[in-house]
Design an enzyme around this catalytic site. Sequence first.
Site, PDB file in Angstrom:
ATOM      1  N   PRO A  12      10.690   8.280   1.912  1.00  0.00           N
ATOM      2  CA  PRO A  12       9.471   7.615   2.410  1.00  0.00           C
ATOM      3  C   PRO A  12       8.560   8.578   3.156  1.00  0.00           C
ATOM      4  O   PRO A  12       8.335   8.435   4.350  1.00  0.00           O
ATOM      5  CB  PRO A  12      10.037   6.538   3.329  1.00  0.00           C
ATOM      6  CG  PRO A  12      11.310   7.124   3.852  1.00  0.00           C
ATOM      7  CD  PRO A  12      11.858   7.970   2.735  1.00  0.00           C
ATOM      8  N   CYS A  13       8.056   9.563   2.457  1.00  0.00           N
ATOM      9  CA  CYS A  13       7.220  10.562   3.121  1.00  0.00           C
ATOM     10  C   CYS A  13       5.931   9.943   3.647  1.00  0.00           C
ATOM     11  O   CYS A  13       5.254  10.510   4.476  1.00  0.00           O
ATOM     12  CB  CYS A  13       6.909  11.707   2.168  1.00  0.00           C
ATOM     13  SG  CYS A  13       6.299  11.176   0.575  1.00  0.00           S
ATOM     14  N   HIS A  14       5.599   8.766   3.143  1.00  0.00           N
ATOM     15  CA  HIS A  14       4.384   8.109   3.622  1.00  0.00           C
ATOM     16  C   HIS A  14       4.589   7.517   5.004  1.00  0.00           C
ATOM     17  O   HIS A  14       3.654   7.033   5.618  1.00  0.00           O
ATOM     18  CB  HIS A  14       3.970   7.007   2.647  1.00  0.00           C
ATOM     19  CG  HIS A  14       5.071   6.078   2.309  1.00  0.00           C
ATOM     20  ND1 HIS A  14       5.993   6.335   1.318  1.00  0.00           N
ATOM     21  CD2 HIS A  14       5.422   4.892   2.845  1.00  0.00           C
ATOM     22  CE1 HIS A  14       6.842   5.319   1.264  1.00  0.00           C
ATOM     23  NE2 HIS A  14       6.536   4.435   2.178  1.00  0.00           N
TER      24      HIS A  14
END
Length: 103
Positions: free
Chosen positions: A52-54
């Site tokens: 979940p780099c966001h």
Amino acid sequence: MTAFQKQVFAALLEIPEGKVVSYGELSSYLGVQSAQAIGQALKNNPDSPQVPCHRVIRKDGNLGGFMGSLENNNKRDLLKAEGVIFDNTGQLSTTEAWYSFPK
DNA sequence: TACATGACTATCC
DNA sequence: GGGATAGCCATGT
């Protein structure tokens, strides 16, 4: 895949749904003092759908430049669906979404 | 090995 | 308050 990147991704997976962290906090958690190192690891993200780099945003609450690199404005809606509210300028609208690492 | 770059931050005009 | 500057660490060339 470097050890550093593994740590970054492992830390990311510890973030509960609906929460976000800043690059600085993440870097401190990993024991480094450079948020840019985090950005480097993330842009080389080998598991983009899984990691979940966001959920990693700038300290000032801005989403940062990755938003334009990825899709258009869908990331904001995706985060919104997880409970992280951003306004139409890409700024975090709530301070309750910030996550702090236990370490 | 050395230099440049970046999805960042903190400080200083 | 807003723009410019300088550290910061890991990678890539």
